[in-house]
Scaffold this motif. Sequence first.
Motif, PDB file in Angstrom:
ATOM      1  N   ASP A  33       3.517   4.766  -0.280  1.00 49.65           N
ATOM      2  CA  ASP A  33       3.444   3.341   0.082  1.00 49.65           C
ATOM      3  C   ASP A  33       2.819   2.554  -1.055  1.00 49.65           C
ATOM      4  O   ASP A  33       1.703   2.863  -1.499  1.00 49.65           O
ATOM      5  CB  ASP A  33       2.600   3.155   1.348  1.00 49.65           C
ATOM      6  N   ARG A  34       3.534   1.532  -1.514  1.00 50.26           N
ATOM      7  CA  ARG A  34       3.023   0.663  -2.567  1.00 50.26           C
ATOM      8  C   ARG A  34       3.372  -0.781  -2.212  1.00 50.26           C
ATOM      9  O   ARG A  34       4.542  -1.134  -2.075  1.00 50.26           O
ATOM     10  CB  ARG A  34       3.626   1.017  -3.926  1.00 50.26           C
ATOM     11  N   TYR A  47       5.935  -3.086  -3.673  1.00 52.43           N
ATOM     12  CA  TYR A  47       5.709  -3.130  -5.126  1.00 52.43           C
ATOM     13  C   TYR A  47       6.415  -1.954  -5.789  1.00 52.43           C
ATOM     14  O   TYR A  47       6.230  -0.805  -5.387  1.00 52.43           O
ATOM     15  CB  TYR A  47       4.210  -3.075  -5.427  1.00 52.43           C
ATOM     16  N   ARG A  48       7.228  -2.244  -6.802  1.00 54.23           N
ATOM     17  CA  ARG A  48       7.979  -1.196  -7.492  1.00 54.23           C
ATOM     18  C   ARG A  48       7.657  -1.140  -8.988  1.00 54.23           C
ATOM     19  O   ARG A  48       8.263  -0.375  -9.722  1.00 54.23           O
ATOM     20  CB  ARG A  48       9.484  -1.421  -7.294  1.00 54.23           C
ATOM     21  N   GLY A  49       6.711  -1.944  -9.435  1.00 57.58           N
ATOM     22  CA  GLY A  49       6.386  -1.974 -10.853  1.00 57.58           C
ATOM     23  C   GLY A  49       5.363  -0.918 -11.232  1.00 57.58           C
ATOM     24  O   GLY A  49       5.019  -0.015 -10.462  1.00 57.58           O
ATOM     25  N   THR A  59      -6.990   1.319  -3.007  1.00 59.43           N
ATOM     26  CA  THR A  59      -6.574   2.266  -1.972  1.00 59.43           C
ATOM     27  C   THR A  59      -7.745   2.397  -1.007  1.00 59.43           C
ATOM     28  O   THR A  59      -8.680   1.590  -1.062  1.00 59.43           O
ATOM     29  CB  THR A  59      -6.162   3.620  -2.581  1.00 59.43           C
ATOM     30  N   TYR A  60      -7.703   3.398  -0.105  1.00 58.35           N
ATOM     31  CA  TYR A  60      -8.796   3.513   0.870  1.00 58.35           C
ATOM     32  C   TYR A  60      -9.114   4.971   1.163  1.00 58.35           C
ATOM     33  O   TYR A  60      -8.317   5.870   0.886  1.00 58.35           O
ATOM     34  CB  TYR A  60      -8.443   2.781   2.167  1.00 58.35           C
ATOM     35  N   VAL A  61     -10.298   5.191   1.704  1.00 62.61           N
ATOM     36  CA  VAL A  61     -10.730   6.526   2.126  1.00 62.61           C
ATOM     37  C   VAL A  61     -10.299   6.729   3.575  1.00 62.61           C
ATOM     38  O   VAL A  61     -10.729   5.989   4.454  1.00 62.61           O
ATOM     39  CB  VAL A  61     -12.260   6.679   2.027  1.00 62.61           C
ATOM     40  N   PRO A  62      -9.446   7.723   3.864  1.00 63.98           N
ATOM     41  CA  PRO A  62      -9.087   7.987   5.264  1.00 63.98           C
ATOM     42  C   PRO A  62     -10.336   8.342   6.073  1.00 63.98           C
ATOM     43  O   PRO A  62     -11.264   8.987   5.564  1.00 63.98           O
ATOM     44  CB  PRO A  62      -8.137   9.187   5.159  1.00 63.98           C
ATOM     45  N   ILE A  63     -10.382   7.918   7.296  1.00 61.70           N
ATOM     46  CA  ILE A  63     -11.565   8.112   8.141  1.00 61.70           C
ATOM     47  C   ILE A  63     -11.945   9.580   8.251  1.00 61.70           C
ATOM     48  O   ILE A  63     -13.129   9.939   8.233  1.00 61.70           O
ATOM     49  CB  ILE A  63     -11.309   7.521   9.544  1.00 61.70           C
ATOM     50  N   GLU A  64     -10.937  10.461   8.318  1.00 63.29           N
ATOM     51  CA  GLU A  64     -11.223  11.879   8.509  1.00 63.29           C
ATOM     52  C   GLU A  64     -11.914  12.526   7.314  1.00 63.29           C
ATOM     53  O   GLU A  64     -12.449  13.640   7.429  1.00 63.29           O
ATOM     54  CB  GLU A  64      -9.931  12.646   8.840  1.00 63.29           C
ATOM     55  N   ALA A 313       6.739  -2.306   7.313  1.00 58.59           N
ATOM     56  CA  ALA A 313       5.873  -1.373   8.051  1.00 58.59           C
ATOM     57  C   ALA A 313       4.656  -1.086   7.169  1.00 58.59           C
ATOM     58  O   ALA A 313       4.661  -0.170   6.352  1.00 58.59           O
ATOM     59  CB  ALA A 313       6.630  -0.088   8.379  1.00 58.59           C
ATOM     60  N   VAL A 314       3.610  -1.876   7.316  1.00 59.22           N
ATOM     61  CA  VAL A 314       2.447  -1.791   6.444  1.00 59.22           C
ATOM     62  C   VAL A 314       1.341  -0.996   7.127  1.00 59.22           C
ATOM     63  O   VAL A 314       1.009  -1.244   8.283  1.00 59.22           O
ATOM     64  CB  VAL A 314       1.923  -3.204   6.090  1.00 59.22           C
ATOM     65  N   ASN A 315       0.774  -0.036   6.393  1.00 59.78           N
ATOM     66  CA  ASN A 315      -0.384   0.704   6.888  1.00 59.78           C
ATOM     67  C   ASN A 315      -1.547  -0.278   7.032  1.00 59.78           C
ATOM     68  O   ASN A 315      -1.975  -0.887   6.057  1.00 59.78           O
ATOM     69  CB  ASN A 315      -0.738   1.812   5.887  1.00 59.78           C
TER      70      ASN A 315
END
Length: 520
Positions: A33-34, A47-49, A59-64, A313-315
């Motif tokens: 996902d970008r 984003y494709r560049g 980016t982010y740290v997954p909760i787990e 479909a955005v996270n």
Amino acid sequence: MKKPELKNIDVKPGFLKKYDYNIDEVIGVKGRDRFILYTKKKLIRIYRGSLKSKALLSTYVPIEHAIFYSFEIEKNIIEKVDLENFIETKVYEEAGVDETEKYIIKYKIIDSMKDEKIVTVEIIIVPASFIENGYKDITDQTGYIDYISFPAFAYKALYDEKIIQKANDLFVVFLYDKVFLTFYHEGELLSIVTISSGLDKVFESLAKLKIKKFDINVFEKLLTKKGVNNLKYTNPEKTVLDIVKDEFLTLINIVNSQIEKIGLKYNVSEVDRIFVTSEYGNIEGLQDYIQKIIGIDTFGFEFYEEYNLDRLAVNPFLFLGMLEAHNAYKNQDQTYNFSLKLRKPTFFYRPSGRLFLILTAAVVGMGSYPAYLYFSGLSYENKNKELRSAVRELTVANAKLTNQIKTLQKQEQNILKERKQYIKNIAFIKNFIKSVYEFKYSYIPKSSELVDITVIMNKNKVYLNTLNYSDGIFELNVFSFKDTQIPNFIDDLVKKGFNVETEGVNYIDGKYNATIRIKE
């Protein structure tokens, strides 16, 4: 005309800016996902560049991948200790972490306790090895990540960007093996709670039915496509629905018990809203199911809808991280940035650049004084010539202006005579219009105003204690059950054209009270 504010305009040339990239554009990356977020346009696009660009990279740290720990401490102790070292020691001694591992520790001090002598320290702990190795797909391309967020802290950006208004909110994320709860009070983090029971309980109960080819992928589709929505199930599938509902009822009751604990521990009267999602995305029908059981307005995590013109479909956690990255750089606050590989600032903000400036200034300073004396002499001589020429020009201009002043003074006298006559005419017209207006409108019944006031009260759920009318003033003593209802009532009265006065809103015995005076 109001002058534009200039405090946020950066007029420095490029080489003097700390960063040479665009903090109003943020690229968010998670796996494949970008997306790119244009904060000023409120627009998000695929984003494709190249990831190495002028836009911020986040980016982010997954909760787990995080460890959660909190403790209470007296306020007077905080003032006496080195807080960061104190917290780090507590983490390694009490949080159950691996003492041989290095961790990134971020914390928030919560000063909203009912016991005013203590505060709570909420801590997020992430292994440094995960930050160093978990994002190699990004850093191998760029060498940096501008911002790595964590959801518990990133929710604050929703209020800062006015995507949601400040209130008492609960953010719920159902993970496979736990439930992650984050409470916010008026736009500020209040509490983080993890419940060890999660979606695994639902999966295990369904697995007992021995459904053919039932696995975690089928389970994920079941939750996101059918969930707890009665209308999505056929009659033969009702057994599955009953199990899913029962297991979620257990989880929701646990969440509700945490809401009650918050009210006992903190200065929070109630939770106004719940926002809920899962690690698989929104669970079909769960928002209505929670709202029905707990009785609190419940919503999904579609915070990006205003930005999402392309219906992508955005996270939601990726979007939150992009939003927080923008706010962090805009406000120059990196407190909750988990990145270990930040982009380098421009040359003059690096240690080598500062050393260069110091040496250059020293060299220039040693040879500057003799040159200063010589050039100062030349400068004074040139200025003297310029001033003599300016005096001659001003003398001629003064004579011309004296004649113009005399002419204008004569014109002024004529204009003043005409003005006096206009004033008399305008006064006559005003009196005439006032008489006509008073004749036309002075007999409108007071009942029409009362009808308008009553309609606005009903709209805002404001209730009347007493009503008095004297000397052209309605005096209403009103009450409501939420802090926003009386202010909204007053705003609507003003918009309707009423002249409103009040001495403020008081909170007494579970109700918000106010005395409002409305002049005709």
